[in-house]
Structures are given as structure tokens and as C-alpha cells.
Scaffold this motif. Structure first.
Motif, PDB file in Angstrom:
ATOM      1  N   GLN C   4     -32.658  27.211 -31.108  1.00  0.00           N
ATOM      2  CA  GLN C   4     -32.149  28.571 -30.958  1.00  0.00           C
ATOM      3  C   GLN C   4     -31.895  28.867 -29.495  1.00  0.00           C
ATOM      4  OE1 GLN C   4     -34.926  31.195 -32.954  1.00  0.00           O
ATOM      5  NE2 GLN C   4     -33.703  30.935 -34.807  1.00  0.00           N
ATOM      6  N   SER C   6     -30.698  32.297 -26.831  1.00  0.00           N
ATOM      7  CA  SER C   6     -30.393  33.720 -26.827  1.00  0.00           C
ATOM      8  C   SER C   6     -29.126  34.005 -26.037  1.00  0.00           C
ATOM      9  CB  SER C   6     -31.569  34.543 -26.329  1.00  0.00           C
ATOM     10  OG  SER C   6     -32.093  33.948 -25.197  1.00  0.00           O
ATOM     11  N   TYR C  22     -28.860  38.759 -28.670  1.00  0.00           N
ATOM     12  CA  TYR C  22     -28.787  38.143 -29.993  1.00  0.00           C
ATOM     13  C   TYR C  22     -29.377  36.742 -29.909  1.00  0.00           C
ATOM     14  CZ  TYR C  22     -25.301  41.784 -30.838  1.00  0.00           C
ATOM     15  OH  TYR C  22     -24.659  42.977 -30.945  1.00  0.00           O
ATOM     16  N   THR C  23     -29.930  36.283 -31.039  1.00  0.00           N
ATOM     17  CA  THR C  23     -30.416  34.904 -31.095  1.00  0.00           C
ATOM     18  C   THR C  23     -29.520  34.116 -32.041  1.00  0.00           C
ATOM     19  OG1 THR C  23     -32.623  35.733 -30.751  1.00  0.00           O
ATOM     20  CG2 THR C  23     -32.419  33.462 -31.504  1.00  0.00           C
ATOM     21  N   VAL C  24     -29.154  32.919 -31.597  1.00  0.00           N
ATOM     22  CA  VAL C  24     -28.180  32.126 -32.326  1.00  0.00           C
ATOM     23  C   VAL C  24     -28.750  30.742 -32.567  1.00  0.00           C
ATOM     24  CG1 VAL C  24     -25.940  31.010 -32.088  1.00  0.00           C
ATOM     25  CG2 VAL C  24     -26.193  33.391 -31.403  1.00  0.00           C
ATOM     26  N   GLU C  25     -28.519  30.223 -33.793  1.00  0.00           N
ATOM     27  CA  GLU C  25     -28.916  28.836 -34.073  1.00  0.00           C
ATOM     28  C   GLU C  25     -27.847  27.905 -33.537  1.00  0.00           C
ATOM     29  OE1 GLU C  25     -29.753  27.901 -38.096  1.00  0.00           O
ATOM     30  OE2 GLU C  25     -31.525  29.171 -38.168  1.00  0.00           O
ATOM     31  N   THR C  26     -28.247  26.949 -32.728  1.00  0.00           N
ATOM     32  CA  THR C  26     -27.240  26.102 -32.107  1.00  0.00           C
ATOM     33  C   THR C  26     -27.158  24.747 -32.801  1.00  0.00           C
ATOM     34  OG1 THR C  26     -28.838  25.245 -30.531  1.00  0.00           O
ATOM     35  CG2 THR C  26     -27.565  27.157 -29.866  1.00  0.00           C
ATOM     36  N   ALA C  35     -20.796  30.618 -31.252  1.00  0.00           N
ATOM     37  CA  ALA C  35     -21.956  31.508 -31.224  1.00  0.00           C
ATOM     38  C   ALA C  35     -21.533  32.942 -31.513  1.00  0.00           C
ATOM     39  CB  ALA C  35     -22.656  31.415 -29.876  1.00  0.00           C
ATOM     40  N   GLN C  38     -20.932  33.307 -35.102  1.00  0.00           N
ATOM     41  CA  GLN C  38     -22.181  33.350 -35.860  1.00  0.00           C
ATOM     42  C   GLN C  38     -22.814  34.746 -35.780  1.00  0.00           C
ATOM     43  OE1 GLN C  38     -26.348  31.445 -35.316  1.00  0.00           O
ATOM     44  NE2 GLN C  38     -24.866  29.774 -35.406  1.00  0.00           N
ATOM     45  N   ILE C  39     -22.765  35.342 -34.593  1.00  0.00           N
ATOM     46  CA  ILE C  39     -23.294  36.698 -34.427  1.00  0.00           C
ATOM     47  C   ILE C  39     -22.525  37.666 -35.318  1.00  0.00           C
ATOM     48  CG2 ILE C  39     -23.563  38.600 -32.789  1.00  0.00           C
ATOM     49  CD1 ILE C  39     -23.914  36.417 -30.590  1.00  0.00           C
ATOM     50  N   THR C  42     -23.437  37.143 -39.106  1.00  0.00           N
ATOM     51  CA  THR C  42     -24.804  37.357 -39.566  1.00  0.00           C
ATOM     52  C   THR C  42     -25.486  38.591 -38.979  1.00  0.00           C
ATOM     53  OG1 THR C  42     -25.652  35.930 -37.823  1.00  0.00           O
ATOM     54  CG2 THR C  42     -25.197  34.889 -39.939  1.00  0.00           C
ATOM     55  N   GLN C  43     -25.036  39.057 -37.815  1.00  0.00           N
ATOM     56  CA  GLN C  43     -25.794  40.141 -37.174  1.00  0.00           C
ATOM     57  C   GLN C  43     -24.974  41.358 -36.800  1.00  0.00           C
ATOM     58  OE1 GLN C  43     -28.573  38.440 -34.108  1.00  0.00           O
ATOM     59  NE2 GLN C  43     -27.584  36.552 -34.740  1.00  0.00           N
TER      60      GLN C  43
END
Lengths: 610, 266, 244
Positions: C4, C6, C22-26, C35, C38-39, C42-43
């Protein structure tokens, strides 16, 4: 409802890629007041992604080439399902359109004697693709853009059209919203030209951008127009497969045109064994022969031997790669190897600069030193709005279509390079057709109630703050389409696909905007695009179910052979009372004269240069 | 939307002021090194020029580039009209100095490092007013090509000096000292710098729109291509040649004052 | 086990805003645009960002990553220091619309001021590759406007009304050096485009994702052509003498 602004024009062009720009330029040149709307900024359309070149029988490199051979190759590539008249016009007019681009400022690569250089491509018998390295699409769109902005076209950027407005049977304008502000806008127009491109975002792995949500296909369908050949979705054989973020990103066919070799994990050059019997004679039989062809072409000589097997048509190469991977001979990340590294590094960098940078920067692969990993990626929709070849007119009065959103030109499979030429040949014709139609059409009179209805559909997601996420629905649709309506199809899979689409249609009705306002809200924008994606996905699946044979880009594992019955029909999709109807419609009969041209070209010796 | 004049609303993220940036790298390193480098290079040459040299830069067959061409020897009377603090080197150095001062590379270097205009990319600067090179004095930069002509002439003399440095006891007796090689390299580096000049690149062929239609096309295209090739490394040769000119003068200064022996190579 | 990282992304509009974490799975080979997507998915579904091709061919996803102007689709996460959150902000030379999206319409207005390609009336349409190598370099431009964003003449001094910016010097150079173009844009270059404002500090070249040598190959040759006509005293004298 909220207030909306109104713009009036004679011709409204929706989409500002190659086809839309060319249509707008022509319409404006004919004296029609022309408006051009696009979802993105001007010059960002998907045309910039076209890399390899624009096919036109200029005969600058291979003097034997002429329009007849190009016509033949296009029909043969499309498995004879093409609208013959489109293929004929395309082959005859493409050279003029290429020279026209040059006169508008395009700068193509040159031959040694200062003419436009042409390169080899799959399915084209001769070296036919005019190009600029591997960024031909960018060159084309910039040329058309710079021509267009000085021509007095009204350009509306970042504006999404959601609905075509009708006055009785005929088109009278379109409704949409500004992406930036979320405000509504009505375009009153006597004629509308659709140039909205394709449908690739229905699939998970695609070379297409977010814009490719089948807007034009769906709006035309809803307005009562007929879509044909929807079952034919082209999977480009070579997309990137690694890293995950760029999976599907296009690797131009020019790599193979310049001599790229396909190998499986055992190092076998597998394309030799997948060449169809019918045209096996046109291809090299051995590694040595194929290499000699490349050597001769590199030396600028006329080849004395036959082409490498990698230059087979796209449908065939895509299926071959898919099969190799499925049978366990794939590369580490689920593709096969495409190798150009045996050529001098300087040459590769000069002829394929953006591929070189793309792989170096995104995948840490230096293509001048090591092979690329590639696999099939959803690339192009052969299917689209049924149009009159000469004018681009659809079956709805006042509605025209050109480029990828129109159907018929490419039949069951498109040849590489025929898309860019399609854009300019039929973009111009649709612009002419629309401007001509607008001369005698009544003033546009959109119906206030229809506008209100369109507006309420657009604002609906805001009423459901707890509704489902549009991103989830799109992801599930892409998974369903890739799994059940992909490269190889069966009846059971297609039926499962259709069941999933039905479920997704119900879910899409509950989609909501969880966060944000109307100000540049991508979640909301996607929520509105879902409807279009679902319509085109359903059309593809239904048509694929009905065509019980394998032909061109449509491969049925349960019907692996071609069926002569289906060789005589196009499948047409129509909206009949809120129900999607698919029916067989007879192919247009090719005139005897043209049939003769086709047969003569079949045996290369009979070709004469006029 | 922008209004027709082009005036725009400020982006709320914009912040004015010197060194205001969100960059996290060592953006200040390059301008700092440039200040030090240019300071040492031009500082030494200026010091050397004002200080003068008892032998006027001569030592045996060597002549320091700071004193070449020796106009003060051709027209000795000039010196009598000039104030005492002017050394003969100053009569010459204004030309190569002007060439470098108006050089497109050096302009970038000192606009960034000395004038902070801007110090680095996407980094705020201390000035609010700006007129670029549109007004006096900076508009004078446009005469760079005339300094280039002078620099090419001087270059010819430096080559003459370099070759002469290989003739120790009369023209037929070739003997190379380390100084001969220093002078030769000096001419080589200055050539690589001078012949990569942007103005030269334009004048020698870059001004043409089509290379293949004019009668001397091949020649011009080749010449333009050659200059272009050097031009791509203009910054490198600007630094190397600057350093080497200084070193050459220092070397001759040291050997002529006897603090360094000039080894004979062959 | 996915890692992960940030991110701090600017959220706001013309009225102002702030950085949101935001926290992102890499994953391997991931770029900043991945990224951001992905944000979005999902967010923050309303996070505004422009993009099209995701392959550095369209020039839509320009932004400032850790303070440097970049295409997000080309900026790899493994090239960014992992010890601090990755900061993503919109370009700041242009008015802000929302989040990472700015109003770049001024650029399109500038383009309209440049006379289009005007072919020579009777020329033969033949030329050699070496005649157009220069022009082809300029035509690689994908109009990401990062050069316009970073140019201090626009960014700091807001000379938009009198300065075209590097992108359009590239465009001018492509037209002026085209072997078949007959129009003369030198007066425009000198008097309207504001090429004199450029002090060749080369930030445009530094940020160009297409590696176009904007300063050396486009702007300086244009400056030299302007010198030919407007500054070179000898040429001016010669022109005066031989005008008639």
C-alpha cells in the motif's frame, strides 16, 4: 427542470476524431452552418492512438498496386460481408484523401525519391500504408484539427450528447450536458452526423479509451436506426499484457509490418501452422523465406519472395495467439513473444519510436534488445449504424454516421490501416451527405417534452445518493463480456452473457451519484454512459448468438465452420417497441462488373496497372 | 473560460514568492553549482586579464589564449592611449567574452543561477516584473551572431598558436612539450564549442525550409547536420572549453614564472 | 500480499480546496494515473481527472506530481520516493475547474491566431526525408500543455495576452520550416507571439514528455529568423540598399 442553453446549426457532428473532423470540414465547406461536439478536448480523440498507417493504393512503393487490389483485399479480409459499394468507394477515394491530408499540412515519411512512403500490413497484398513512424493517427488528427479551427466550425469541447431529438420521423437535434458544469445543452440541427467511434469499454482488456462507450451506436438504436454486423468485434492480436496497468494497450501492427516475429514459449514461430488454406499460397513457407522478405524490404528492394506469416489478417493472428496461450505455450504473463530485436536498434527506434518508448518506460523492456510480450485486446467494432455508402445516411432521415460507429465497410474483419482511410473517405461523404440533406430539410423544432424527458434521465442518478456504484457495474459488465462474449464463443456462453446483461440492466437502473455535485463529476458521467454500454453489449451478444457459424472476427466453437447461408446475410439489430430485435437481412448484391474485378485480382498475374 | 484578451483567473493553488515550490528534489543544486562554476571560470579569467603577465602570455613558442591574437604587438601604440590598469588581454577578451555572454547556453545558465529568473522549473521567483529579452539591455542578446563571427576569427588564431606550439627551435624542428598538447586541446575544445553555436547552425543552413531544392543543398545539409551534432552537446563544450582556456593560461603562467617545469614529451 | 502507498490528492474547485489523503493498493509497473483511477473507483467517485489513451499519446492527464509537471500515465510509482505520500496537484498556470482538471481553453484560442498551413501554389509535392525530419519532431507534440504550464512567462507573469508559449512556438516552427508552406509568420512571431519574452531557460524542454527539443530546435531557430529580419543591422542595411 433546469434551464438549458440552445445552439442552432444546419449540421451537428457528434465526435471529433478523424471521421467527425473530416465530416465537419466538408459540411462547413459546403456552406452549411456546422457544429462539432466532443466528449474530450479537441485533438484527444481515439484517432491519436492509431499508429501503423493509412491504407491507400498510392502505388508509391509497389507499382503493381491499384484500387482494385485494395478493393479485393478489403472484401477478402471482411469475408465478403462488406457493403461492396463502401469497399469500392473506399479503395477508389483513399488515395485522394491521403494527398488531401498532405496538402493540408500532414508530413508523411518519404521514399528515397521523395514520395509518400508506404509499409506492409496484415491482409494487404502490397505495401500500402502511408505513415509517420508509428504515430500516424496523431498526424492525421492534428492536420484535420488545424484545418477545422480555421474553417469557422463551432466547436464544443467536453460536452456529452445523451440523446438524439426527433421531430416525427426525422432528426431535429440532440440533447446533452457540459462535462465541466453539468448544465444541459440542446443543439437544434437539421442533420446530425454520428462519429462517436466504438464500443471497446464493454470489455475488460481493450486498447480503447474511456470514451469508447458506444454512445453513437446506442443513440442511433434508440432513435430507430438499424445496426448491422454487431457480432463482429475485432480483437487486435497484439496488446501489451504486462504490467497490469497497461494490459490491453495497443502494440501496433507496424511491428509485424516491419518484420516482427511471433514466437511461443518453446521458441516456435507458430504462425506458420495457423495460416488458412485459402490464402496459404500468399505467405512464406519457411523461416528462411520470411527472413529474406524482411531483408529485401529493409534494403529497399522489391521482395522476390512471399510475406512472413505474421502478416495474416488480425482475426486469424488473434485466434492463433489465444490458442497458443490456452494450450500452455504462452509467455510468463499470459501472452506470446513478439520480437523485433534482431534488427538494428537505430532502425527500430526510427520506425517504431513510440513503441520503443512505451515498452521502455511502462514495462522496462528494451524492444531493440529483447522480445515484447503481447496478447489479444479488444480493438474495434466492425458493426455499427447501417448507412448508405454514398452519403452516410442511416435509415432515420437526417441521421448520418461515419467512421467506427458506422457499419458495413469492413464486413466480418477490418484490415489494419483501413480504419484511418475509412475515417477520411466516409467522413467527407457523410459531411457532404448531411450538408446536402440540410439544404432541403425544415428548420429544427425539438419537442419540449422530449427535452424534459432527456433531462430527467440525466439527472436521475442524483436522486439515488445510496444507489449502486457505476464503477462496479461497469467492471462486472466488462468481466461478463470478456468471459462469455469474447474471442471464442459458444451458445451456452452467449446465453449466460445475455442473462448477466439482463441483471446488469436492472442494476444500472439503481445506479446513483454518491458524492459530488454536477461540477465535473466522473462518477455521474459514467453512470450515464452505462446505458449505452449495455445496449451495445446486448446487441453484440444477441447477434453473436444468431450467427451460428465462424467467420472473420466471429468464432463459434460450437459452429467452427463457415456456413454458406450466413455468407449471404448481415444481421441487423433494431429497437422494436423497447425490445431488441435481431434479424437476417440479405447482403447487397455485388454488380457483375465488380465481381469480375474481384475475381481477376484473385490471381495476382491478371492485375494490370492502368 | 478565458476572455478574448487571454487574461485568466489565477489558479487557487498558485503561490508567488521566491523558492516557493512543491518540488522535493534538490532543485537548488544546479543553479548553485552554476554560480560556483561560472564564478571560478570567469573570475579567474578576469583576474588574469587585469593582472596582466610580464611576458604578455608568451613562453617560448607558447602563447596564452588570453593574449591571442596579439593585437597589441601589431599595433603597439594602442597601449599608450589606454589607462594603465588595462592589460593587453582586455583588448582581446571582450570578443570571446561577448560571445559567451550572449551564447544561448550561457544565457540559460546565468538567467537561472544569477538572476533567479527562474532558478529552476516550477519554482517561484523573487521578481514580479518581467520583460524577457524584449527591451534594452537584454534585447542586445540578438547580436550574438556578430560575436560568433569574431569568435571564429579568433579560433583561427588559436589554431595557429596551437600548431606553432609544436615548433620549439625553428619551424622545421618539431618538439612537443606538455604545453603544446595543452594548447592543442584548447583549440580543439574551443572549436567544439564555437562550431556548435546556435547562430552558426541557423546561418549555415538552418534558415532554409527545404534542403533538397537549393543547388548547394547536400553541402548545406551536411554542414547543418555537423553543427547540429555539436550543438546537442553545446553545454558540455561550453564548460569544457571555458575550463580549459583558464587552465591553459594558468599553465603558461606557471611555467613562465618557473614554478612549473614544462616536460618535453617527444 | 499487495503493498500500500499513500497519496495526497488536491480536491477542490476555483473557490479553493485542500489536499486529501488516500491509501492505494499498488502493483507492479503501476503509474500515478492507475492510482487515481483506483481512488475514483473505490473511494472518491467524483474525483475529477482528464485522461484518454493512458499511453502518453493523447496528452490529457497532465498534472503536478510531487511538484513536478508530468503526464500521470507515464509517471511510475517505483520512480517516486516511497518514504512520503505521493502528492498530486493540478497544473496551476491555468484556471482550476475541479480537482485535477484545469481550463486549458486559452491554448485553443492561441492556435486560432496562427495562420494555417498554406501550400505553395505550383510546387511539386516531392521532398526528401531530411527536409522534414525537423518538422516531424515538432509534429510529435501531443498538446499536453505541460510546457505552457511550466513556462515562467505564463506561470509567474501571466503574459497570456502577449505570449503564445512554447507549444505554439513549436507549432510556428513546424509551419515555418515546412518545405511546402508559403505563408509568412515572421511578423506575427516577432510582434504578436512574444518570442522575445522567452529567456531560453529551457523548462519547457525539461518537461516535454515527447522529448521535443523545444528550445534548441524550435524557439532558438525562430529567434534567429526574427534576428534575420528585425535585428541584424547589416541585413537591414542591405535590405534598405537593395529594396528597389
Amino acid at each position: 427542470m433546469d434551464k438549458y442553453e440552445t445552439h442552432e446549426s444546419d449540421v451537428l457532428v457528434i465526435g471529433a476524431g478523424g471521421a467527425g473532423l473530416r465530416a465537419a470540414i466538408e459540411s462547413s465547406a459546403q456552406g452549411a452552418r456546422t457544429a462539432l461536439v466532443c466528449k474530450s478536448l479537441l485533438g484527444k480523440a481515439h484517432t491519436v492512438m492509431a499508429e501503423g498507417g493509412i491504407a491507400a493504393a498510392l502505388a508509391n512503393v509497389d507499382a503493381e498496386d491499384d484500387w482494385r487490389v485494395h478493393f479485393h483485399d478489403t472484401m477478402a479480409g471482411g469475408k465478403m460481408l462488406n457493403n461492396w459499394r463502401m469497399a469500392e468507394l473506399h479503395a477508389k477515394e483513399a488515395p485522394d484523401r491521403v494527398y488531401e491530408l498532405e496538402r493540408w499540412g500532414a508530413v508523411f515519411d518519404r521514399t528515397g525519391d521523395g514520395k509518400i512512403l508506404q509499409r506492409a500490413f496484415g491482409g494487404h497484398r502490397y505495401k500500402r500504408l502511408s505513415h509517420v513512424g508509428d504515430r500516424t493517427g496523431l498526424e492525421m488528427i492534428r492536420t484535420l484539427q488545424d484545418k477545422g479551427v480555421h474553417q469557422g466550425i463551432d466547436i464544443y469541447m467536453e460536452c456529452t450528447i445523451t440523446r438524439l431529438l426527433k421531430d416525427g420521423d426525422r432528426i431535429t437535434g440532440a440533447f446533452g450536458y457540459w462535462r465541466e458544469s453539468g448544465r444541459y445543452v440542446v443543439f437544434k440541427s437539421k442533420a446530425v452526423v454520428l462519429a462517436t467511434g466504438g464500443i471497446g469499454k464493454s470489455y475488460k482488456i481493450t486498447s480503447n479509451s474511456w470514451e469508447y462507450t458506444g454512445d453513437g451506436h446506442a443513440m442511433a438504436y434508440e432513435a430507430g436506426a438499424e445496426l448491422i454486423d454487431m457480432e463482429f468485434v475485432q480483437f487486435h492480436p497484439t496488446g501489451m499484457v504486462w504490467p497490469p496497468g497497461v494490459r490491453g494497450l495497443l502494440v501496433t501492427e507496424a511491428v509485424r509490418g516491419e518484420g516482427g516475429i511471433l514466437r511461443n514459449s518453446k521458441g516456435e514461430r507458430f504462425m506458420f501452422k495457423y495460416l488458412p488454406e485459402a490464402n496459404k499460397k500468399d505467405f512464406a513457407e519457411s523461416d528462411e523465406e520470411a527472413r529474406r522478405w524482411v531483408d529485401e524490404v529493409l534494403a529497399g528492394k522489391k521482395p522476390t519472395v512471399r510475406r512472413p506469416p505474421e502478416l495474416s489478417t488480425r482475426d486469424n493472428v488473434a485466434r492463433s495467439i489465444y490458442t497458443e496461450v490456452k494450450e500452455g505455450r504462452g509467455s510468463p504473463h499470459g501472452g506470446v513473444f513478439l520480437d523485433i530485436s534482431y534488427q538494428p536498434a537505430e532502425r527500430v527506434k526510427k520506425k517504431l519510436p513510440s513503441m520503443y518508448h512505451q515498452f521502455l518506460e511502462l514495462a522496462d523492456v528494451d524492444i531493440t534488445k529483447e522480445p515484447m510480450e503481447v496478447g489479444p485486446t479488444c480493438h474495434y467494432s466492425m458493426g455499427g449504424v447501417r448507412v448508405d455508402a454514398d452519403s452516410g445516411a442511416s435509415t432515420v432521415p437526417g441521421l448520418f454516421a461515419c467512421g467506427e460507429v458506422s457499419g458495413g465497410m469492413h464486413g466480418g474483419n477490418r484490415l489494419g490501416g483501413n480504419s484511418l482511410s475509412d475515417l477520411v473517405v466516409f467522413g467527407r461523404r457523410a459531411g457532404l451527405g448531411a450538408a446536402d440533406y440540410a439544404k432541403s430539410a425544415p428548420s429544427p423544432r425539438p419537442d419540449g417534452r422530449e427535452i424534459e424527458e432527456a433531462a430527467s434521465i440525466v439527472s436521475a442518478p442524483f436522486d439515488r445518493p445510496d444507489g449502486e456504484s457505476p464503477y462496479d457495474i461497469q467492471r462486472d459488465l466488462q468481466t461478463a463480456m470478456s468471459e462469455f462474449v469474447g474471442i471464442f464463443r459458444t451458445e451456452a456462453d452467449l446465453e449466460e452473457g445475455l442473462r448477466r446483461i439482463e441483471t446488469l440492466k436492472a442494476r444500472a437502473k439503481t445506479v446513483g451519484v454518491a458524492e459530488g455535485t454536477r461540477l465535473y463529476n466522473p462518477g455521474w458521467h459514467l453512470a450515464l454512459d452505462l446505458k449505452n454500454l449495455l445496449i451495445v453489449s446486448e446487441a453484440i451478444a444477441r447477434a453473436a448468438l444468431l450467427r451460428k457459424e465462424s467467420r472473420g472476427a466471429h468464432s463459434r466453437l460450437d459452429h467452427p465452420k463457415t456456413d454458406s447461408h450466413f455468407g449471404k446475410v448481415n444481421l441487423a439489430v433494431r429497437n422494436v417497441g423497447e425490445r431488441m430485435e435481431v434479424r437476417e437481412t440479405p447482403l447487397l448484391e455485388m454488380p457483375a462488373e465488380l465481381k469480375k474485378v474481384y475475381d481477376e485480382v484473385e490471381t495476382p498475374k491478371a492485375v494490370k496497372v492502368p | 473560460m478565458s476572455d478574448p484578451s487571454g487574461a485568466q483567473a489565477r489558479n487557487p493553488l498558485y503561490r508567488a514568492g521566491f523558492a516557493v515550490t512543491e518540488r522535493r528534489d534538490l532543485w537548488w543544486m544546479e543553479p548553485l553549482l552554476t554560480v560556483l562554476g561560472l564564478g571560478v571560470g570567469f573570475g579567474y579569467l578576469t583576474w588574469a586579464a587585469f593582472l596582466g603577465n610580464p611576458e604578455h602570455g608568451h613562453y617560448g613558442p607558447y602563447l596564452s589564449p588570453v593574449y591571442s591574437p596579439p593585437v597589441y604587438e601589431w599595433f603597439p601604440s594602442i597601449m599608450t592611449y589606454l589607462p594603465a590598469f588595462v592589460s593587453p588581454a582586455l583588448l582581446i577578451l571582450w570578443a570571446p567574452g561577448g560571445f559567451r555572454a550572449t551564447c544561448y547556453y550561457y544565457r540559460k545558465a546565468y538567467y537561472r543561477s544569477f538572476f533567479l529568473n527562474p532558478a529552476s522549473c516550477a519554482v517561484g521567483k523573487p521578481w514580479e516584473k518581467y520583460c524577457g529579452e524584449t527591451e534594452f539591455p537584454l534585447v542586445v542578446q540578438n547580436i550574438h551572431r556578430y560575436f560568433m563571427y569574431l569568435a571564429v576569427v579568433i579560433l583561427a588564431f588559436l589554431w595557429y598558436d596551437a600548431l606553432k606550439a609544436f615548433t620549439r627551435d625553428g619551424p622545421k624542428d618539431y618538439v612537443a612539450g606538455a604545453g603544446s598538447v595543452v594548447l592543442l586541446l584548447n583549440a580543439v575544445f574551443l572549436s567544439l564549442y564555437t562550431l556548435g553555436c546556435h547562430s552558426l547552425r541557423h546561418l549555415i543552413g538552418g534558415y532554409l525550409d527545404c534542403f533538397s531544392t537549393c543547388p548547394t543543398s547536400k553541402l548545406r545539409h551536411t554542414a547543418w547536420g555537423g553543427v547540429t551534432c555539436l550543438n546537442e552537446r553545446h553545454m558540455l563544450w561550453a564548460w569544457v572549453s571555458l575550463g580549459w582556456v583558464g587552465f591553459t593560461d594558468l599553465y603558461i603562467r606557471l611555467v613562465s614564472s618557473g614554478r612549473l617545469a614544462d616536460p618535453v614529451l617527444f | 500480499m499487495p503493498e500500500q502507498r499513500s497519496f495526497r490528492v488536491f480536491r477542490g474547485d476555483a473557490g479553493g480546496g485542500q489536499m486529501k489523503e488516500y491509501t492505494v493498493e499498488t502493483g507492479p509497473g503501476m503509474v500515478v494515473l492507475d492510482a487515481v483511477h483506483q481512488i475514483q473507483a473505490t473511494q472518491a467517485p467524483d474525483l475529477a481527472v482528464r485522461w484518454n489513451c493512458k499511453a502518453a499519446k493523447c496528452g490529457s492527464c497532465s498534472a503536478e506530481v510531487n511538484g513536478k509537471p508530468k503526464l500521470m500515465c507515464k509517471t511510475r510509482l517505483d520512480d517516486l520516493p516511497a518514504d512520503r505520500p505521493v502528492e498530486v496537484r493540478p497544473m496551476r498556470t491555468f484556471p482550476l475547474i475541479k480537482d485535477l482538471v484545469t481550463d486549458v481553453s486559452w491554448n485553443y484560442e492561441v492556435n486560432k491566431k496562427i495562420p494555417p498551413f498554406t501550400p505553395k501554389p505550383n510546387g511539386e509535392w516531392r521532398w526528401m526525408q531530411e527536409d522534414v525530419d525537423r518538422v516531424q519532431e515538432f509534429r510529435k507534440c501531443i498538446e499536453c500543455f505541460l510546457c505552457q504550464n511550466v513556462c515562467h512567462v505564463l506561470r509567474e507573469h501571466q503574459k497570456q495576452p502577449e505570449f503564445f508559449g512554447p507549444r505554439f512556438f513549436v507549432r510556428l516552427a513546424a509551419l515555418e520550416m515546412h518545405p511546402m508552406d508559403a505563408a509568412d509568420r515572421l511578423d506575427l512571431t516577432h510582434r504578436q507571439s512574444g518570442v522575445g519574452y522567452c529567456n531560453i531557460t529551457k523548462c519547457c524542454t525539461e518537461v516535454c514528455p515527447e522529448d521535443i527539443h523545444i528550445t534548441d530546435n524550435a524557439i532558438i531557430p525562430l529567434k534567429e529568423r526574427v534576428v534575420d529580419r528585425f535585428y541584424d543591422p547589416v541585413r537591414r542595411l542591405l535590405r534598405k540598399l537593395f529594396r528597389r
